[in-house]
Design an enzyme around this catalytic site. Structure first.
Site, PDB file in Angstrom:
ATOM      1  N   ASP A 152       0.839  -1.207   0.000  1.00 50.86           N
ATOM      2  CA  ASP A 152       0.000   0.000   0.000  1.00 50.86           C
ATOM      3  C   ASP A 152       0.870   1.251   0.000  1.00 50.86           C
ATOM      4  OD1 ASP A 152      -1.164  -0.625   3.425  1.00 50.86           O
ATOM      5  OD2 ASP A 152       0.838  -0.547   2.530  1.00 50.86           O
TER       6      ASP A 152
ATOM      7  N   GLU B   4      -3.204   7.147   2.998  1.00 49.20           N
ATOM      8  CA  GLU B   4      -1.923   6.863   3.648  1.00 49.20           C
ATOM      9  C   GLU B   4      -1.260   8.111   4.233  1.00 49.20           C
ATOM     10  OE1 GLU B   4      -2.091   2.755   2.949  1.00 49.20           O
ATOM     11  OE2 GLU B   4      -0.766   3.969   4.201  1.00 49.20           O
TER      12      GLU B   4
ATOM     13  N   ASP C  29      -6.907  -0.313  -1.294  1.00 48.22           N
ATOM     14  CA  ASP C  29      -7.929  -0.629  -0.287  1.00 48.22           C
ATOM     15  C   ASP C  29      -8.012  -2.150  -0.086  1.00 48.22           C
ATOM     16  OD1 ASP C  29     -10.336   0.101   1.346  1.00 48.22           O
ATOM     17  OD2 ASP C  29     -11.196  -1.317  -0.079  1.00 48.22           O
TER      18      ASP C  29
END
Ligand code: P6P
Length: 336
Positions: free
Chosen positions: A71, A95, A120
């Site tokens: 991510d 983030e 996600d």
């Protein structure tokens, strides 16, 4: 356009630019940059499981590069692609605590801000479950000659100029809308292009699936429990992947309803207004569906007051959302 002709995302975006008489190409450039970032992220997501095989030692791989959490990797790639394009003046990410002003490129007066959840459902990566990128685009409201402001990001979902998602699943598909319907593009790895695969997507009026984390059932308010009981009584099938993009994608294509009500742990709901619920609600409404909160407010009318604000959400086939509204009216316990 010939229905059998391969139409790439770039060609489609440019062709549709004519829908916007005053479009000067920035939004076109922005959507193309998001497509590029998606291809880069897709490459890494697809080999995530291999990282441990490719000789990663601690936090670095065989070539000594630091191995990032996916991510964070996705976040950096999106920011880099958007920064290089010069088409957006600011970004906000799941983030990053605060929004990030983008430097002016070649004195372009970038007029858009982009909000996104870069990956996600990333906790599902380790067990090979589909994950997704979600993005939302607004025109800035602040003076084009000044700095981007928080208000540029805290706009109602109904003000979005474009929104979409990328689902990294059995195939990688990018679904987006600029307010004139919803179209899906599947990545053809042999040519490295997103190609039009699902034209003018429409959500079925109702479906055979309901999607909710049944594990929280006893923590839901009574009206939610009554509606979930109704779904079960109607012999609907429960499908819950725990990756919102995957659950909404199935709902969009096969019909159904997705619910994330308030719980004791998340009294306001868990999912984020600006970069999860707004873009997905925009897509579902453009496809003929509905998206409301458990308090029956339209998601796209919510006025967020901070970047990472959460909300409850009920989203999907219009007839099923209407039915759920009726249950809320019938079973809500009004404090006396
Ligand atoms: P729970 C993933 O962490 C996520 O943000 C969404 O993608 C998903 O729908 C939801 O949370 C799952 O939450 O509490 O059911 O595990």
């Amino acid at each position: 356009m010939d229905k059998n002709q391969i139409i790439t995302l770039d060609e489609f975006i440019i062709h549709r630019q004519k829908d916007f008489p005053y479009a000067s190409g920035e939004l076109t450039g922005l959507l193309r940059d998001i497509g590029v970032a998606a291809k880069i992220v897709n490459r890494e997501v697809n080999k995530a499981g291999l990282v441990n095989i490719l000789g990663v030692d601690g936090n670095s791989n065989a070539s000594g590069d630091e191995v990032q959490k996916l991510d964070m990797y996705a976040n950096e790639k999106l920011i880099t692609c958007l920064k290089n394009s010069g088409e957006c003046c600011g970004i906000a990410s799941e983030e990053n605590e605060d929004f990030i002003p983008m430097p002016t490129v070649e004195s372009k007066n970038a007029k858009y801000v982009v909000l996104f959840d870069p990956l996600d459902g990333s906790s599902n990566i380790d067990v090979n479950v589909s994950v997704g990128t979600i993005f939302s685009i607004f025109r800035r409201k602040s003076d084009a000659n000044g700095d981007v402001t928080l208000e540029d990001f805290l706009q109602k979902g109904s003000e979005q100029v474009a929104a979409g998602y990328v689902l990294y699943g059995t195939s990688t598909i990018l679904v987006y809308s600029t307010g004139r319907g919803v179209n899906g593009f599947t990545l053809d790895p042999s040519i490295g292009e997103f190609c039009l695969s699902h034209r003018d997507i429409k959500i079925p009026d109702r479906g055979n699936y309901y999607s909710v984390n049944q594990g929280y059932y006893l923590k839901f308010d009574v009206e939610m429990r009554r509606y979930i009981d109704h779904c079960s009584d109607m012999n609907l099938r429960l499908r819950y992947i725990g990756s919102m993009v995957s659950d909404i994608h199935r709902t969009l294509f096969q019909g159904g309803i997705f619910l994330y009500p308030n719980t004791r742990k998340y009294p306001q709901g868990k999912l984020r207004v600006l970069y999860e619920c707004n873009p997905l609600a925009f897509i579902v409404e453009q496809a003929g569906g509905k998206a409301i909160t458990c308090q029956l407010e339209r998601i796209l009318d919510l006025q967020a007051t901070e970047l990472h604000q959460r909300t409850t959400i009920v989203i999907g086939s219009p007839a099923m959302v209407d039915e759920m509204e009726e249950f809320v009216g019938r079973y809500t316990v009004v404090p006396t």
